[in-house]
Design a protein around this motif. Structure first.
Motif, mmCIF file in Angstrom:
data_model
loop_
_atom_site.group_PDB
_atom_site.id
_atom_site.type_symbol
_atom_site.label_atom_id
_atom_site.label_comp_id
_atom_site.label_asym_id
_atom_site.label_seq_id
_atom_site.Cartn_x
_atom_site.Cartn_y
_atom_site.Cartn_z
ATOM 1 N N SER A 1 11.148 41.858 -12.559
ATOM 2 C CA SER A 1 10.444 43.015 -13.126
ATOM 3 C C SER A 1 10.075 44.015 -12.039
ATOM 4 N N THR A 2 9.679 43.528 -10.881
ATOM 5 C CA THR A 2 9.374 44.398 -9.744
ATOM 6 C C THR A 2 9.951 43.775 -8.483
ATOM 7 N N LYS A 3 10.232 44.632 -7.505
ATOM 8 C CA LYS A 3 10.676 44.133 -6.207
ATOM 9 C C LYS A 3 10.157 45.065 -5.127
ATOM 10 N N ASN A 4 9.725 44.484 -4.034
ATOM 11 C CA ASN A 4 9.163 45.246 -2.926
ATOM 12 C C ASN A 4 9.616 44.607 -1.620
ATOM 13 N N ILE A 5 10.468 45.329 -0.872
ATOM 14 C CA ILE A 5 10.954 44.807 0.407
ATOM 15 C C ILE A 5 9.847 44.961 1.442
ATOM 16 N N LEU A 6 9.395 43.835 1.978
ATOM 17 C CA LEU A 6 8.255 43.839 2.895
ATOM 18 C C LEU A 6 8.687 43.988 4.350
ATOM 19 N N CYS B 1 8.877 39.710 -5.142
ATOM 20 C CA CYS B 1 9.319 40.105 -6.482
ATOM 21 C C CYS B 1 8.469 39.404 -7.537
ATOM 22 N N THR B 2 8.455 39.989 -8.713
ATOM 23 C CA THR B 2 7.711 39.392 -9.824
ATOM 24 C C THR B 2 8.563 39.418 -11.089
ATOM 25 N N ARG B 3 8.259 38.458 -11.968
ATOM 26 C CA ARG B 3 8.782 38.485 -13.335
ATOM 27 C C ARG B 3 7.580 38.494 -14.276
ATOM 28 N N THR C 1 -0.239 38.271 -20.880
ATOM 29 C CA THR C 1 0.737 38.650 -19.859
ATOM 30 C C THR C 1 0.766 37.584 -18.775
ATOM 31 N N LYS C 2 1.982 37.086 -18.477
ATOM 32 C CA LYS C 2 2.160 36.083 -17.433
ATOM 33 C C LYS C 2 3.015 36.684 -16.321
ATOM 34 N N THR C 3 2.514 36.654 -15.096
ATOM 35 C CA THR C 3 3.228 37.194 -13.945
ATOM 36 C C THR C 3 3.578 36.070 -12.982
ATOM 37 N N SER C 4 4.887 35.918 -12.708
ATOM 38 C CA SER C 4 5.358 34.920 -11.751
ATOM 39 C C SER C 4 5.760 35.638 -10.468
ATOM 40 N N HIS C 5 5.388 35.087 -9.327
ATOM 41 C CA HIS C 5 5.650 35.712 -8.027
ATOM 42 C C HIS C 5 6.723 34.925 -7.276
#
Length: 351
Positions: free
Chosen positions: A266-271, A163-165, A177-181
């Motif tokens: 902000s985003t989510k991806n089930i791996l 996921c990211t914020r 733009t700052k992206t946290s993982h």
């Protein structure tokens, strides 16, 4: 083993009344509580009535208690009406032993209410042909108890997600733009009750699925008087045979639950995911469905209506002219939106 309920007042046939939830005599108005009837002792019926089986067990021969006519039925039929005198009949031997339902949701919508609801539904179909919307070509309207298996399931799931914020802010003339993982882990243990699966080979699964949900608060212990005046069929598939289909549904339930529990990103991806579903119990139940057969333009259309909630499922014909007009309208709307956005953003008007 033909069961027919007679009015103690006038001797006429009694049928189940969806409005009162009682057995009712249309001839003299007498009614009785269903709970007053015990589930029939089928061995007692065997002493009074007989049935013979044709070769291949495809059709059974029964005799109407009213007129004495021979009743020829499909091998799956458990309740029907006599084609000669119209008397409602229940075939008791097909509701005993392993074929005995455990639960039933009685009809709460009457035939007249079902017809009115269907006509109203047709009237509000925006893309239906005008003649179809008049809903005056109902070929038949049949109340049917459809066999279902209701499953209690235990579901376990484990999933890893990325996921990211994303945050943006201004720094002078720049937008930063700052992206946290984040690595996110979920493990759940879930219980699902009364997950339905229709067990009739005649009923399309997708059509029956669209009638959900049923209100299981009205689920009652099965008793044969509920079938009086309606069509009913027995199951074609056992609960074990139907379990793979229910397992697929449960897997999606687990996926949706885990996905819904991952919030604030902000985003989510089930791996990676691993889901397991175990059957705890399955009950054989009969659920109420109104089947509507409708003639239009030399074709027959089939619709189904939830006999408890009134929800309708089926694919009506579309008016080519209305569909084309709708597509043009959507295109024009998108054109206008793009033009307005261009003006707001200060861009050039290219059209």
């Amino acid at each position: 083993m033909v069961i027919q309920y007679k009015c103690p007042g006038c001797g006429a046939d009694m049928v189940f009344n969806s409005q009162t939830g009682r057995l009712h005599c249309d001839n003299c108005g007498h009614s009785e509580e269903i709970e007053n009837y015990k589930t029939e002792d089928f061995r007692e019926f065997e002493e009074h009535f007989h049935s013979s089986t044709f070769e291949g067990d495809e059709v059974n021969q029964y005799q109407c208690n009213n007129c004495g006519a021979i009743l020829l039925t499909d091998k799956d039929t458990t309740a029907t009406t006599c084609s000669f005198c119209g008397s409602p009949v229940i075939l008791g031997d097909r509701l005993s032993g392993a074929l005995a339902p455990s639960k039933v949701i009685p009809f709460t919508i009457s035939k007249s209410e079902a017809e009115a609801a269907f006509k109203k539904w047709c009237h509000h179909g925006l893309l239906m042909p005008k003649n179809f919307k008049q809903a005056d070509r109902i070929k038949s309207l049949t109340g049917m108890y459809v066999p279902f298996w209701l499953y209690d399931l235990q579901g376990q799931g484990e999933a890893f997600a990325h996921c990211t914020r994303i945050h943006t802010h201004d720094e002078g003339d720049y937008i930063v733009t700052k992206t946290s993982h984040f690595n996110v882990y979920r493990k759940v243990d879930l219980r699902y009750n009364n997950v339905p699966a229709d067990a009739s080979e005649k009923m399309p699964d997708d059509l029956m699925d669209k009638l959900e949900p049923f209100d299981y608060r009205n689920l009652k212990k099965f008793n044969t008087p509920y079938l009086a005046g309606f069509i009913s069929e027995k199951y074609n598939y056992t609960d074990r045979q139907m379990f793979p289909r229910v397992q697929q549904r449960a897997t999606q339930y687990i996926e949706d639950y885990i996905s819904g529990s991952i919030q604030g990103y902000s985003t989510k991806n089930i791996l990676n995911r691993e889901y397991h579903t175990k059957q705890i119990n399955a009950e054989y139940a009969l659920l109420p469905v109104w089947m509507v057969y409708y003639d239009y333009d030399n074709s027959e259309y089939t619709f189904a209506m939830n006999g408890q909630t009134g929800k309708i499922a089926g694919k009506p014909p579309l008016s080519a002219g209305k569909a084309a007009g709708g597509a043009i309208g959507i295109t024009l709307l998108l054109f206008i939106i793009c033009r307005v956005v261009t003006v707001i953003m200060g861009g050039p008007l290219l059209w």
